[in-house]
Design an enzyme around this catalytic site. Sequence first.
Site, PDB file in Angstrom:
ATOM      1  N   ALA A  65       1.205  -1.093  -0.037  1.00  0.00           N
ATOM      2  CA  ALA A  65      -0.161  -0.169  -0.408  1.00  0.00           C
ATOM      3  C   ALA A  65       0.939   0.606  -0.276  1.00  0.00           C
ATOM      4  O   ALA A  65       1.862   1.295   0.195  1.00  0.00           O
ATOM      5  CB  ALA A  65      -1.265  -0.149   1.163  1.00  0.00           C
ATOM      6  N   GLY A 109       0.766  -5.311   1.188  1.00  0.00           N
ATOM      7  CA  GLY A 109      -0.707  -5.364   0.228  1.00  0.00           C
ATOM      8  C   GLY A 109      -0.710  -5.667  -1.485  1.00  0.00           C
ATOM      9  O   GLY A 109      -1.505  -6.787  -1.530  1.00  0.00           O
ATOM     10  N   GLU A 112      -0.685  -9.489  -0.556  1.00  0.00           N
ATOM     11  CA  GLU A 112      -1.810  -9.825  -0.361  1.00  0.00           C
ATOM     12  C   GLU A 112      -2.744  -9.478  -1.524  1.00  0.00           C
ATOM     13  O   GLU A 112      -3.345 -10.758  -1.301  1.00  0.00           O
ATOM     14  CB  GLU A 112      -2.365  -8.857   1.068  1.00  0.00           C
ATOM     15  CG  GLU A 112      -1.862  -9.033   2.512  1.00  0.00           C
ATOM     16  CD  GLU A 112      -2.496  -8.261   3.393  1.00  0.00           C
ATOM     17  OE1 GLU A 112      -2.222  -6.680   2.667  1.00  0.00           O
ATOM     18  OE2 GLU A 112      -2.118  -7.983   4.453  1.00  0.00           O
ATOM     19  N   GLU A 132       4.972  -5.006   6.486  1.00  0.00           N
ATOM     20  CA  GLU A 132       4.289  -3.788   7.530  1.00  0.00           C
ATOM     21  C   GLU A 132       4.427  -4.276   9.569  1.00  0.00           C
ATOM     22  O   GLU A 132       4.435  -2.211   9.783  1.00  0.00           O
ATOM     23  CB  GLU A 132       2.299  -4.217   7.808  1.00  0.00           C
ATOM     24  CG  GLU A 132       1.944  -4.156   6.172  1.00  0.00           C
ATOM     25  CD  GLU A 132       1.837  -5.671   5.251  1.00  0.00           C
ATOM     26  OE1 GLU A 132       2.834  -6.360   5.803  1.00  0.00           O
ATOM     27  OE2 GLU A 132       0.740  -5.628   4.937  1.00  0.00           O
TER      28      GLU A 132
HETATM   29  C1  HXC Z   1       5.128   4.403  -1.530  1.00  0.00           C
HETATM   30  C2  HXC Z   1       6.691   3.189  -2.749  1.00  0.00           C
HETATM   31  C3  HXC Z   1       6.876   2.083  -1.888  1.00  0.00           C
HETATM   32  C4  HXC Z   1       5.244   2.458  -1.383  1.00  0.00           C
HETATM   33  C5  HXC Z   1       8.074   2.007  -2.621  1.00  0.00           C
HETATM   34  N1  HXC Z   1       8.336   3.235  -2.828  1.00  0.00           N
HETATM   35  N2  HXC Z   1       7.724   1.271  -1.993  1.00  0.00           N
HETATM   36  N3  HXC Z   1       6.020   4.318  -2.224  1.00  0.00           N
HETATM   37  N4  HXC Z   1       4.708   3.373  -0.517  1.00  0.00           N
HETATM   38  N5  HXC Z   1       4.665   0.964  -0.465  1.00  0.00           N
HETATM   39  C6  HXC Z   1       8.743   4.007  -3.670  1.00  0.00           C
HETATM   40  C7  HXC Z   1      10.175   4.698  -2.845  1.00  0.00           C
HETATM   41  O1  HXC Z   1       9.039   5.780  -1.994  1.00  0.00           O
HETATM   42  C8  HXC Z   1      10.968   5.066  -4.001  1.00  0.00           C
HETATM   43  O2  HXC Z   1      10.629   6.505  -4.004  1.00  0.00           O
HETATM   44  C9  HXC Z   1      10.732   4.409  -5.283  1.00  0.00           C
HETATM   45  O3  HXC Z   1       9.235   3.679  -4.734  1.00  0.00           O
HETATM   46  C10 HXC Z   1      12.060   3.353  -5.016  1.00  0.00           C
HETATM   47  O4  HXC Z   1      11.572   2.662  -3.564  1.00  0.00           O
HETATM   48  P1  HXC Z   1      12.935   2.593  -3.554  1.00  0.00           P
HETATM   49  O5  HXC Z   1      12.485   1.942  -2.292  1.00  0.00           O
HETATM   50  O6  HXC Z   1      14.012   3.728  -3.427  1.00  0.00           O
HETATM   51  O7  HXC Z   1      13.546   1.060  -4.398  1.00  0.00           O
HETATM   52  P2  HXC Z   1      14.818   0.104  -3.251  1.00  0.00           P
HETATM   53  O8  HXC Z   1      15.693   0.444  -2.567  1.00  0.00           O
HETATM   54  O9  HXC Z   1      15.157  -0.253  -4.636  1.00  0.00           O
HETATM   55  O10 HXC Z   1      14.012  -0.936  -2.467  1.00  0.00           O
HETATM   56  C11 HXC Z   1      12.862  -1.736  -2.133  1.00  0.00           C
HETATM   57  C12 HXC Z   1      12.119  -2.181  -1.513  1.00  0.00           C
HETATM   58  C13 HXC Z   1      11.460  -0.677  -0.763  1.00  0.00           C
HETATM   59  C14 HXC Z   1      13.043  -2.931  -0.855  1.00  0.00           C
HETATM   60  C15 HXC Z   1      10.853  -2.744  -1.582  1.00  0.00           C
HETATM   61  O11 HXC Z   1      10.996  -0.115  -2.133  1.00  0.00           O
HETATM   62  C16 HXC Z   1      10.696  -0.789   0.208  1.00  0.00           C
HETATM   63  O12 HXC Z   1      11.001  -1.416   1.168  1.00  0.00           O
HETATM   64  N6  HXC Z   1       9.405  -0.566   0.020  1.00  0.00           N
HETATM   65  C17 HXC Z   1       8.448  -0.062   0.988  1.00  0.00           C
HETATM   66  C18 HXC Z   1       7.930  -2.094   1.229  1.00  0.00           C
HETATM   67  C19 HXC Z   1       6.640  -1.446   2.321  1.00  0.00           C
HETATM   68  O13 HXC Z   1       7.009  -1.440   3.682  1.00  0.00           O
HETATM   69  N7  HXC Z   1       5.568  -2.608   2.115  1.00  0.00           N
HETATM   70  C20 HXC Z   1       4.070  -2.394   2.585  1.00  0.00           C
HETATM   71  C21 HXC Z   1       3.788  -1.354   2.686  1.00  0.00           C
HETATM   72  S1  HXC Z   1       2.353  -1.360   4.167  1.00  0.00           S
HETATM   73  P3  HXC Z   1      11.066   7.735  -4.914  1.00  0.00           P
HETATM   74  O14 HXC Z   1      10.701   8.544  -4.827  1.00  0.00           O
HETATM   75  O15 HXC Z   1      12.299   7.649  -3.078  1.00  0.00           O
HETATM   76  O16 HXC Z   1      12.077   7.502  -6.154  1.00  0.00           O
HETATM   77  C22 HXC Z   1       0.965  -2.220   3.675  1.00  0.00           C
HETATM   78  C23 HXC Z   1      -0.517  -2.465   3.764  1.00  0.00           C
HETATM   79  C24 HXC Z   1      -1.231  -2.830   3.428  1.00  0.00           C
HETATM   80  O17 HXC Z   1       1.094  -2.660   2.106  1.00  0.00           O
HETATM   81  C25 HXC Z   1      -2.507  -2.700   4.162  1.00  0.00           C
HETATM   82  C26 HXC Z   1      -3.472  -2.961   3.368  1.00  0.00           C
HETATM   83  C27 HXC Z   1      -3.897  -2.399   2.150  1.00  0.00           C
END
Ligand code: HXC
Length: 258
Positions: A65, A109, A112, A132
């Site tokens: 998400a 997400g 999921e 998360e």
């Molecule tokens: C918003 C995101 C994002 C996310 C990545 N980006 N994941 N933006 N929401 N979930 C953005 C980054 O901010 C970055 O933007 C660009 O995408 C590239 O990501 P990087 O981090 O620079 O890439 P990398 O170093 O290769 O790392 C990849 C990654 C990391 C390991 C996937 O991005 C990451 O950990 N993302 C978050 C994963 C996460 O926590 N997901 C769960 C979310 S909570 P910029 O602008 O800096 O280029 C969830 C709850 C669901 O999903 C609830 C029910 C619906």
Amino acid sequence: PDYQNLLVEQHDRVLLVRLNRPKQLNALNDALMDELGAALTAADADESIGCIVITGSERAFAAGADISAMASWTYMDVYRTDYITRNWEALRRIRKPVIAAVAGYALGGGCELAMMCDILIAGQGAKFGQPEVKLGILPGAGGTQRLPRAVGKAKAMDLCLTARNMSAEEAERAGLISRVVPDDQLVSEALAMATQISGMSLPIIMMIKESVNRAYEAPLSEGLLFERRVFHAAFATEDQKEGMAAFLEKRPAQFKHQ
Ligand code: HXC
């Protein structure tokens, strides 16, 4: 329709839906989820479509998400509007088979969403996880429910509590996904699989999906009863007559999806 966050193509009876926010690694915001819900609901009603494939980019199926959208939300925001999760119920109601073709990250997400699909296939470099916990939240679209059903409690707890990623190989071993394929063949393999499915009788395919899903919702005795009833219903289709006649006449079946 003109989608801002999806690329949609039809190949014969298969609809290929690509999540398309590549700069954000397909982070799932409400705009994307609204479009995905609309695209899938339309495909479900479209007689020219027999199977749906959802995929992302080479780098990410979906990295979860959208954290930048969620960061400032309050309890009242999420409770009253049902942000993010409001469209996920629409996906559950899709009656045609949906295949998730996962390359790169399927996190939070994103994992999921993949788990809501009927079949998951992945490229060798795919990574699955429920990170998360690192953000101070928990999975909110079925991660704590579908993951233990797919991989068992121990591995589900491991993934949800530690936030570690799981490789495609581990995911296949654990039963989360059905096939691992070379990354560069992911979409073609998914389309081949979907083409094969979409050549079968659509009503029978829908009955199979409904019946397999019963295995998750009902005790065995109820599931077996449901299967028996649907099995009997199959004999009301023209496609059953055609399928069996084709076998006996040693020719391929020509299903009419009725
Ligand atoms: C918003 C995101 C994002 C996310 C990545 N980006 N994941 N933006 N929401 N979930 C953005 C980054 O901010 C970055 O933007 C660009 O995408 C590239 O990501 P990087 O981090 O620079 O890439 P990398 O170093 O290769 O790392 C990849 C990654 C990391 C390991 C996937 O991005 C990451 O950990 N993302 C978050 C994963 C996460 O926590 N997901 C769960 C979310 S909570 P910029 O602008 O800096 O280029 C969830 C709850 C669901 O999903 C609830 C029910 C619906």
